[in-house]
Design an enzyme around this catalytic site. Structure first.
Site, PDB file in Angstrom:
ATOM      1  N   ASP A 273     -23.716   8.729 -30.300  1.00  0.00           N
ATOM      2  CA  ASP A 273     -23.039  10.013 -30.172  1.00  0.00           C
ATOM      3  C   ASP A 273     -21.640   9.836 -29.572  1.00  0.00           C
ATOM      4  O   ASP A 273     -21.495   9.340 -28.455  1.00  0.00           O
ATOM      5  CB  ASP A 273     -23.853  10.955 -29.280  1.00  0.00           C
ATOM      6  CG  ASP A 273     -25.239  11.234 -29.843  1.00  0.00           C
ATOM      7  OD1 ASP A 273     -25.348  11.399 -31.062  1.00  0.00           O
ATOM      8  OD2 ASP A 273     -26.203  11.265 -29.055  1.00  0.00           O
TER       9      ASP A 273
ATOM     10  N   ASP B  21     -22.938   2.524 -28.937  1.00  0.00           N
ATOM     11  CA  ASP B  21     -23.492   3.841 -28.647  1.00  0.00           C
ATOM     12  C   ASP B  21     -23.342   4.681 -29.923  1.00  0.00           C
ATOM     13  O   ASP B  21     -22.496   4.383 -30.776  1.00  0.00           O
ATOM     14  CB  ASP B  21     -22.721   4.470 -27.481  1.00  0.00           C
ATOM     15  CG  ASP B  21     -23.160   5.892 -27.202  1.00  0.00           C
ATOM     16  OD1 ASP B  21     -24.379   6.124 -27.107  1.00  0.00           O
ATOM     17  OD2 ASP B  21     -22.277   6.762 -27.092  1.00  0.00           O
TER      18      ASP B  21
END
Length: 247
Positions: free
Chosen positions: A18, A16
């Site tokens: 952020d 991922d």
């Protein structure tokens, strides 16, 4: 486990963006709060209940595609807005209009403030690549290219599955596993040979339901227990801890 802190079966790492690679979760948080608070203030008056930058962000919007986050938060307040269109103007009170308002605020913050990567994450991704494992970014953000470029990370990943790619391929976003599954497919590995790295509970759900070989929860928001409950095999405060544990 090898020195990467991963099972030997893992041949690809799906990250991922952020909150795992870049310090953009806080920027997203601020943009969401400005967007929702302005909307709620107009709708309910000065006595409105503000968007909670921790509880509401973690529960309803973190890790989800933008429109899904809008729907989830509004539903928590008993608010039902028209969907609108993908290109609804930011001033329009529709699901997509609010989402586009948030995105405009986010892009302005990225332009004015820049994006910083977590040094421990950069060190870990470099170690993963040096060990011969393939890498992918899996993000709900439609701005992943801009963020990675701003942070100087784009050369570290073989594949990028972001909000733009998900829309083109009609992939449902997290908590569904489809974007992670697409990244594994594009890297040429089965889910059981891939590790997922996430800081959001929706991402944990995606890792668990996709039957990936290993799911790493990154605890940036003091929710270690919740990450475990949602499927993390291990929880770390920073990815560099995996290198230190594997030594």
């Amino acid at each position: 486990m090898r020195k990467l802190g991963l099972p030997e079966v893992v041949r690809a790492c799906l990250f991922d963006m952020d909150g795992v690679l870049t310090k953009t979760a806080e920027v997203h948080d601020k943009a969401w709060k400005e967007t929702f608070d302005e909307f709620l203030r107009r709708r309910e008056g000065p006595g409105f209940r503000p968007f909670d930058a921790v509880a509401d962000y973690d529960e309803y919007v973190d890790g989800r595609p933008r429109a899904d986050g809008v729907r989830a938060f509004l539903a928590s307040r008993g608010i039902d807005l028209p969907e609108g269109d993908d290109d609804s103007p930011p001033e329009l009170d529709t699901v997509h209009g609010l989402g586009n308002r948030k995105n405009a605020l986010l892009l302005e913050k990225i332009r004015t403030e820049g994006v910083e990567a977590y040094p421990g994450s950069v060190r870990y991704v470099e170690a993963v690549r040096a060990a011969g494992l393939s890498t992918a970014v899996v993000s709900s953000s439609a701005n992943a290219h801009d963020v990675l470029t701003s942070a100087g990370l784009q050369a570290l990943f073989d594949v990028r599955i972001d909000g733009v790619v998900a829309a083109e391929r009609r992939l449902p976003g997290k908590p569904h596993p489809d974007t992670f599954l697409a990244a594994a497919h594009d890297l040429g590995v089965e889910p059981g040979a891939a590790a997922v790295f996430e800081d959001a509970l929706a991402g944990m759900d995606a890792g668990r339901s996709g039957h990936f070989g290993y799911v790493v929860g990154v605890n940036r928001a003091g929710q270690a227990d919740a990450l475990r409950e949602h499927g993390a095999d291990i929880v770390v405060g920073d990815l560099v801890e995996l290198l230190e544990a594997g030594m």
